[in-house]
Design a protein around this motif. Structure first.
Motif, short mmCIF file in Angstrom:
data_model
loop_
_atom_site.label_atom_id
_atom_site.label_comp_id
_atom_site.label_asym_id
_atom_site.label_seq_id
_atom_site.Cartn_x
_atom_site.Cartn_y
_atom_site.Cartn_z
N ALA A 12 -8.51 0.67 -0.07
CA ALA A 12 -8.43 0.08 -1.41
C ALA A 12 -9.33 0.87 -2.35
CB ALA A 12 -8.88 -1.38 -1.36
N ASP A 13 -8.91 1.01 -3.61
CA ASP A 13 -9.72 1.75 -4.58
C ASP A 13 -11.09 1.11 -4.80
OD1 ASP A 13 -7.74 3.56 -4.93
OD2 ASP A 13 -6.86 2.59 -6.70
N SER A 14 -11.15 -0.18 -4.63
CA SER A 14 -12.40 -0.90 -4.86
C SER A 14 -13.44 -0.63 -3.77
CB SER A 14 -12.13 -2.40 -4.96
OG SER A 14 -11.52 -2.85 -3.75
N VAL A 15 -13.02 -0.05 -2.67
CA VAL A 15 -13.96 0.25 -1.58
C VAL A 15 -14.55 1.63 -1.85
CG1 VAL A 15 -14.21 0.64 0.90
CG2 VAL A 15 -12.74 -1.20 0.07
N ARG A 16 -15.87 1.65 -2.03
CA ARG A 16 -16.51 2.90 -2.45
C ARG A 16 -16.47 3.97 -1.36
NH1 ARG A 16 -21.58 5.45 -2.68
NH2 ARG A 16 -22.83 3.85 -1.64
N ARG A 17 -16.65 3.56 -0.11
CA ARG A 17 -16.74 4.56 0.94
C ARG A 17 -16.41 3.92 2.28
NH1 ARG A 17 -22.33 7.85 1.94
NH2 ARG A 17 -23.04 5.84 2.71
N VAL A 18 -15.68 4.67 3.11
CA VAL A 18 -15.42 4.25 4.49
C VAL A 18 -15.91 5.36 5.40
CG1 VAL A 18 -13.69 3.53 6.17
CG2 VAL A 18 -13.34 3.00 3.73
N LEU A 19 -16.93 5.05 6.18
CA LEU A 19 -17.48 6.06 7.09
C LEU A 19 -16.93 5.84 8.49
CD1 LEU A 19 -21.33 6.21 6.37
CD2 LEU A 19 -19.56 7.84 5.66
N VAL A 20 -16.41 6.90 9.09
CA VAL A 20 -16.06 6.83 10.51
C VAL A 20 -16.96 7.83 11.22
CG1 VAL A 20 -14.23 6.94 12.24
CG2 VAL A 20 -13.66 6.35 9.86
N VAL A 21 -17.83 7.29 12.07
CA VAL A 21 -18.84 8.12 12.74
C VAL A 21 -18.66 8.02 14.25
CG1 VAL A 21 -21.30 8.56 12.99
CG2 VAL A 21 -20.43 7.66 10.82
N PRO A 22 -18.08 9.05 14.86
CA PRO A 22 -17.86 8.99 16.30
C PRO A 22 -19.20 8.95 17.06
CG PRO A 22 -17.36 11.18 15.44
CD PRO A 22 -17.63 10.31 14.26
N GLY A 23 -19.15 8.37 18.25
CA GLY A 23 -20.38 8.14 19.01
C GLY A 23 -20.99 9.39 19.60
#
Lengths: 468, 212
Positions: free
Chosen positions: A369-380
């Protein structure tokens, strides 16, 4: 007399016992990271002592390491010094394995141990990190310890410990589609409370736990500490043994066969007595979302935020009022109506390949969604990252507008640059929603990877079961 | 380790349950490679109005007047009165380091999280568990009486209130002995080095896969 798995693991490691029951417990595996070890190595040196058995040590840098622009190194000088101190200490004393910053196998300490076969059933595992309980998924007795104890284990290969009470958490039945290990453990914490397991060694059992993959079992054991239990574990079975086959530090040949024969005994005997038993019906567990500042403040996606007056106990009532104020939530708000600013998919709870696959199923063909500033995907770990890239998961995430990062602890505790701004709200797959945990003033809601991805797409919490 | 025998100390009340170690000492201060100097940042996010960073001069920072430890009547407190499950969460020993460096020598509450409880004993900080009804009463007494002090005697395992009421508490015999004497438990354990070596040698034969 029938024995619990805890009895067996305990008895297999007792070197000697004091009159009051305090035992010296032999430690098989010592995991080391940069944050809780420097004072221990220094103490050892000042006392003129040497590590007892360096081949028990597996070390990595994870808490401080950046998750982007690795070519720039670690820009924060204080973080850099801590990581360099670990490098110097391990260089000086040695280790079975060391995965420093930027190494291909570097990653979160609780991810790299198992994936390299350095965590084996029946071991005692310690680390200066409360989420060491993760390794209990392999029928290990895995304790989070403080820095004084890190030094004690380095110097003596033993931990001073008194035997805890035993608790069985039995989850029977089958979870519905879209309901994951994270939802199971959040439901357990919701039931017994954040201190429900204090003083207990918790065995997770029942058909719903048996049905979980090793990744799922690690997620459950990881959060034993959020229920107050320093150790949590699952009995060994075919799933455990299958996972370990062919890993770098797993045994092979004739030793493998002997090991497997021993591992098969790492179960609670029929009729074994537990000090406490808690039972949950897996079919009744729905996707969970926390609403407060303690993991026990949790409900499901169909639920709403409670009101302080729902609680009879004064201390609890005030705690809820304070939590709602911190979280910026009004009583009776529907969980689905809560909008998020950031999403974090990662941490020692949920950054393994299976977690990333679950998130990718939701993200595929959709956009944040545009309202979500950032989505981080950080593998282990570096290995998880490469596996995910081989499966094309990175491209799914990037196409969805998510950021695909380098491995590390990242925004679970925000010791590096990844953090929430004051007042920002986050759907997070990590383990703690404490005040300030993901950044000063940040607001954390704990969810599964699938639910985190669903929140990223919708811009607010959404029922993943309606999406997949 | 500093020994703990007796204490006659001013009591400060922290009236909230589930105080976690992230609250006791926030993560940015964990980047230090030292054991000391954490006191000025104990409870940093509650204590100050701005965001703390390692290396800053804390004496210049704005204090939060609402936070109980900032009230003048609790200045110099060495006993912290706590609620259920104090010290939950992260295993960071920086939490007892910060409390000890702040000036606390004893914690009196209902229950403590396991790892924190253990870490406290290693740092000369005595956590005392008392029944919930006693703790409730103590919170009320502290609020009503400025200058409220407790006398703690570890050898006798007693807490004495200003009104003379004596409360007994439990503590493991081994921990008590170590704390009373300020013993370094590594030194104690190494007295059993032969037993450890023997155990290890047998283990190498019985379970060789553990020694890869």
């Amino acid at each position: 007399m029938p024995k619990t798995l805890y009895d067996k693991l305990w008895e297999n490691h007792v070197v000697r016992t004091e009159a009051d029951g305090t035992a010296l417990l032999y430690i098989d595996r010592h995991l080391v990271h940069e944050v809780t070890s420097p004072q221990a190595f220094e103490g050892l040196k000042l006392a003129g002592r040497k590590p007892w058995r360096v081949s028990s040590i597996v070390a990595t840098a994870d808490h401080n390491t950046p998750t982007d622009h690795w070519e720039r190194g670690i820009e924060d000088p204080v973080s850099r010094q801590q990581v360099e101190t670990l490098d110097a200490n391990i260089r000086e004393v040695g280790a079975l394995a060391f995965f420093p910053f930027k190494d291909a196998r570097q990653g979160i300490v609780h991810v790299i141990g198992p994936e390299n076969g350095a965590t084996l059933p029946g071991m005692t595992v310690v680390c200066g990190d409360s989420h060491t309980s993760t390794h209990g998924a392999f029928a290990c007795l895995a304790h989070g310890i403080g820095t004084s104890e890190v030094e004690h284990v380095l110097a003596t290969q033993c931990l001073l410990q008194t035997k805890m009470k035993s608790m069985l958490v039995r989850v029977e039945g089958t979870v519905g589609a879209g309901v994951t290990a994270k939802d199971i453990v959040l439901a357990i914490i919701g039931r017994i409370g954040t201190a429900g397991g204090t003083g207990h060694a918790v065995e997770f059992g029942g058909s719903a736990i048996r049905a979980l993959s090793m990744e799922g079992r690690m997620t459950v054991c990881n959060m034993a500490i959020e229920a107050g239990a320093r150790v949590g574990f699952v009995a060994a079975d075919d799933t455990t043994i299958e996972y370990l086959k062919g890993r770098p530090f797993s045994p092979s040949g004739e030793v493998w066969d002997r090991a497997v024969a021993h591992w098969r005994t790492l179960v609670s005997d029929p009729g074994a007595r537990f000090d406490a038993v808690v039972e949950l019906d897996a079919a009744a567990i729905r996707p969970q979302v926390t609403w407060g500042t303690s993991p026990e403040m949790v409900t499901d996606i169909g639920g709403s935020v409670p009101a302080p007056e729902d609680f009879a106990d004064t201390v609890k009532r005030e705690g809820v009022a304070r939590a709602l104020q911190y979280m910026g939530l009004a009583p009776r708000t529907n969980i689905r109506d809560i909008k998020v600013d950031q999403v974090f998919i990662g941490s020692c709870t949920n950054s393994r390949i299976e977690d990333l696959r679950e998130a990718a199923v939701v993200a595929k063909g959709r956009r944040k969604a545009d309202s979500v500033r950032r989505v981080l995907v950080v593998p282990g770990s570096g290995l998880v990252k490469r596996q995910a890239e081989a499966e094309g998961l990175d491209r799914i995430f990037i196409a969805a507008g998510f950021e695909w990062r380098e491995p590390g602890c990242s925004m679970c505790l925000a010791m590096n640059a990844d953090r929430l701004e004051p007042g920002e709200r986050c759907a997070s797959t990590s383990n703690r929603n404490f005040e300030g945990r993901q950044g000063n003033g940040g607001r954390t809601h704990l969810v599964s990877p699938a639910m985190a991805a669903a929140a990223a797409i919708a811009g607010h919490f959404a029922d993943v079961r309606e999406i997949i | 380790m500093r020994a703990f025998t007796r204490l006659d100390g001013l009591v400060a009340p922290l009236d909230r349950a589930n105080v976690d170690t992230d609250a006791i000492i926030p993560k940015q201060f964990l980047k230090s490679i030292k054991r000391s100097g954490f006191g000025p940042n104990a409870f940093d996010e509650w204590r100050y109005l701005d965001r703390g960073e390692p290396g800053r001069d804390n004496s210049q920072r704005p204090l939060n007047p609402e936070f109980v430890l900032n009230q003048p009547r609790y200045r110099g407190a060495s006993v912290l009165l706590t609620r259920d499950n104090f010290g939950c969460g992260s295993s960071r020993e920086h939490a007892p380091w910060a409390l000890e460096d702040y000036g606390f020598r004893a914690l009196v509450g209902t229950t403590f999280a396991d790892i924190f409880y253990n870490n406290s004993f290693k740092n000369g900080l005595l956590p005392i568990k008392l029944p919930a009804a006693e703790i409730d009463e103590m919170f009320a007494q502290v609020a009503a009486a400025p200058g409220y002090r407790l006398k703690i005697d570890l050898a006798a395992q007693t807490v004495t209130r200003p009104d003379g009421k004596v409360l007994n508490f439990d503590v493991d015999a081994f921990r008590k002995e170590c704390l009373l004497n300020g013993w370094d438990d590594i030194g104690l354990t190494l007295r059993h080095a032969d037993a450890i070596r023997e155990f290890e040698a047998k283990r190498r034969i019985d379970q060789p896969w553990l020694f890869a």
